[in-house]
Structures are given as C-alpha cells and as structure tokens.
Design a protein around this motif. Structure first.
Motif, PDB file in Angstrom:
ATOM      1  N   UNK A 181       0.833  -1.210   0.000  1.00  0.00           N
ATOM      2  CA  UNK A 181       0.000   0.000   0.000  1.00  0.00           C
ATOM      3  C   UNK A 181       0.869   1.263   0.000  1.00  0.00           C
ATOM      4  N   UNK A 182       1.872   1.310   0.868  1.00  0.00           N
ATOM      5  CA  UNK A 182       2.734   2.501   0.957  1.00  0.00           C
ATOM      6  C   UNK A 182       3.600   2.667  -0.287  1.00  0.00           C
ATOM      7  N   UNK A 183       4.097   1.566  -0.827  1.00  0.00           N
ATOM      8  CA  UNK A 183       4.916   1.645  -2.029  1.00  0.00           C
ATOM      9  C   UNK A 183       4.104   2.114  -3.229  1.00  0.00           C
ATOM     10  N   UNK A 184       2.862   1.658  -3.324  1.00  0.00           N
ATOM     11  CA  UNK A 184       2.034   1.996  -4.476  1.00  0.00           C
ATOM     12  C   UNK A 184       1.497   3.418  -4.427  1.00  0.00           C
ATOM     13  N   UNK A 185       1.235   3.945  -3.229  1.00  0.00           N
ATOM     14  CA  UNK A 185       0.589   5.254  -3.109  1.00  0.00           C
ATOM     15  C   UNK A 185       1.524   6.372  -2.655  1.00  0.00           C
ATOM     16  N   UNK A 186       2.666   6.026  -2.065  1.00  0.00           N
ATOM     17  CA  UNK A 186       3.572   7.048  -1.544  1.00  0.00           C
ATOM     18  C   UNK A 186       3.208   7.535  -0.160  1.00  0.00           C
ATOM     19  N   UNK A 187       2.228   6.886   0.482  1.00  0.00           N
ATOM     20  CA  UNK A 187       1.836   7.290   1.832  1.00  0.00           C
ATOM     21  C   UNK A 187       2.946   6.948   2.813  1.00  0.00           C
ATOM     22  N   UNK A 188       3.335   7.928   3.655  1.00  0.00           N
ATOM     23  CA  UNK A 188       4.423   7.737   4.608  1.00  0.00           C
ATOM     24  C   UNK A 188       3.871   7.296   5.954  1.00  0.00           C
ATOM     25  N   UNK A 189       4.172   6.075   6.391  1.00  0.00           N
ATOM     26  CA  UNK A 189       3.671   5.615   7.690  1.00  0.00           C
ATOM     27  C   UNK A 189       4.426   6.216   8.862  1.00  0.00           C
ATOM     28  N   UNK A 190       5.618   6.771   8.609  1.00  0.00           N
ATOM     29  CA  UNK A 190       6.431   7.349   9.669  1.00  0.00           C
ATOM     30  C   UNK A 190       6.532   8.857   9.474  1.00  0.00           C
ATOM     31  N   UNK A 191       6.091   9.629  10.446  1.00  0.00           N
ATOM     32  CA  UNK A 191       6.227  11.078  10.378  1.00  0.00           C
ATOM     33  C   UNK A 191       5.277  11.708   9.377  1.00  0.00           C
ATOM     34  N   UNK A 192       5.547  12.999   9.027  1.00  0.00           N
ATOM     35  CA  UNK A 192       4.671  13.716   8.083  1.00  0.00           C
ATOM     36  C   UNK A 192       4.664  13.043   6.708  1.00  0.00           C
ATOM     37  N   UNK A 193       3.528  13.100   6.060  1.00  0.00           N
ATOM     38  CA  UNK A 193       3.402  12.482   4.744  1.00  0.00           C
ATOM     39  C   UNK A 193       2.906  13.506   3.732  1.00  0.00           C
ATOM     40  N   UNK A 194       3.547  13.546   2.568  1.00  0.00           N
ATOM     41  CA  UNK A 194       3.102  14.446   1.503  1.00  0.00           C
ATOM     42  C   UNK A 194       1.736  14.025   0.990  1.00  0.00           C
ATOM     43  N   UNK A 195       1.473  12.726   1.027  1.00  0.00           N
ATOM     44  CA  UNK A 195       0.196  12.180   0.587  1.00  0.00           C
ATOM     45  C   UNK A 195      -0.626  11.830   1.822  1.00  0.00           C
TER      46      UNK A 195
END
Length: 234
Positions: A181-195
């Motif tokens: 999920x994180x690799x496909x969408x770019x969502x950052x599970x750690x800290x601030x996320x651009x997405x």
C-alpha cells in the motif's frame, strides 16, 4: 471628489487585498525548495513501505521455515536416544526469558527412521530432563559433517509450536500488505506524509492495490488468529 474619510477607507481596502494576496501566495508556495521537500516526503512514504514489505517477507519466511521443521514436513525425522541431560542456562538467568524456554540440553545418539543418517554426538534443546535411555522423536534440520562430528542440528517437534510459527507466517502477510500500500501510493507511515491517508486510500481504489491490501490483511489476521488458537488445542 473623495472625502478624507473615503480616501482612508480605499487605502485600507488596498492594504487588505495585498495582505490576502501575500497570504495566498505563501500558502501555495511553488518554489523549487517546496518541490524538493515534497519529493523527499514522497520518497519517505515509499521507503517506509519498503521497510514494511521486507519485514513482512522476513517474518513469513521465518515462520514457514521453523514451522515446517517442527511439524515434521521438512528435515529428517528420527530418534535420539538420550545419554545425559543437563540444564544449559546460567544460574543467574531468568527461567522465563525467551532464550531459556527450552533450558535443558539432552545429548545422545541419533538414527533416522530410514537408517541412512546417524549421529553419535547429537544434542537437542528440550523443556525438561529425560532419563538415560529415553527415546526422543526429533527432526534433523542440518546433517552433521561426520557421524561423530557433533555439529548436526536437531529440534524436538510438536504441532503446538509449529502452529505458533504458522501464526507468525500469516502475521507477515499483514506487514507485506501495508508495504504494498505505501509503495504503491507514496503514503508515509512514519512522520509527516506528503500524501494524506484519504488521498492514498482513494488512489489505491483506482487499481488492484486496495483489493490486494484488503485480501492480504484479511488473510493475515484470520490466519494468525486461527493458528494461535489451534496451537492451544493440539
């Protein structure tokens, strides 16, 4: 002709318009520095996903490997005839610690069921002492170099322990699904996320990412739960 009061009001209006314009520009900074920061956070999301993915694959691989040997599906099954057993943990070690859950080392001779593998200096870690001459059903995970080298590896099998490792195998599916999920969408599970999470979830629904995520997490949670439950009844 503008009166002094009207001129003052017009001046205030101009100042307010400039202030709003400046604030708007600051809120949507399109400078190269802002773009660099945004790309950095995007990479963070995918790096975090890679961590989840690798951790999940490692956990599943470890669980499957250990579980297969404990269940007797891998390795060489045979009998270890006990010569002596001794407690292997130091006197000051905690008996309840992870490394001391099988604190007794039993040494003896091993013979495989088919008679092809023999080890006169076999040893296995067990929970309690056995009398001399006792026969233990064990699994040879690594054959010794010679029949007397004593460098073979053995485990005492048991479906209760095997099912717990199978639970770890399914638990790895959950981490792997989150990694995808994180690799496909770019969502950052750690800290601030651009997405943001909402944006990532919406993007995942446009392809196969969301079904894969839900499938892996569902199978992982159900499989781990059932495995740990079964381990208490076998």
């Amino acid at each position: 002709m503008l009166t002094p009061q009207s001129a003052e009001e017009e001046k205030d209006f101009v100042v307010m318009a400039q202030t709003r314009s400046t604030g708007k520009d600051k809120g949507t900074d399109r400078s190269p520095a802002a773009g660099l920061v945004g790309r950095a956070f995007g990479r963070l999301g995918r790096w975090g996903g890679l961590v989840f993915l690798l951790a999940g694959l490692a956990l599943s691989g470890w669980g499957a490997y250990e579980g297969a040997y404990l269940a007797g599906w891998a390795g060489t099954h045979g009998t270890l005839t006990v010569k002596q057993c001794e407690v292997s943990y130091p006197n000051n070690a905690s008996r309840s610690s992870h490394n001391n859950r099988r604190p007794v080392r039993c040494e003896g001779s091993f013979v495989s069921d088919d008679g092809k593998s023999k080890d006169a200096a076999a040893a296995v870690q067990v929970r309690h002492r056995y009398a001399k001459g006792a026969e233990l059903a064990v699994q040879q995970t690594d054959a010794p170099t010679t029949a007397t080298s004593g460098n073979g590896d053995y485990v005492q099998g048991g479906m209760d322990r095997a099912w717990r490792f199978f639970g770890a195998f399914f638990g790895g599916w959950v981490l792997t699904g989150l990694g995808v999920f994180c690799l496909a969408t770019g969502y950052a599970p750690f800290g601030p996320s651009r997405v943001s999470y909402d944006e990532a979830w919406e993007a995942a629904g446009r392809g196969v990412t969301r079904p894969v995520l839900l499938g892996m997490i569902g199978v992982g949670i159900v499989g781990a739960g059932v495995s740990f439950l079964v381990s208490y009844f076998v």
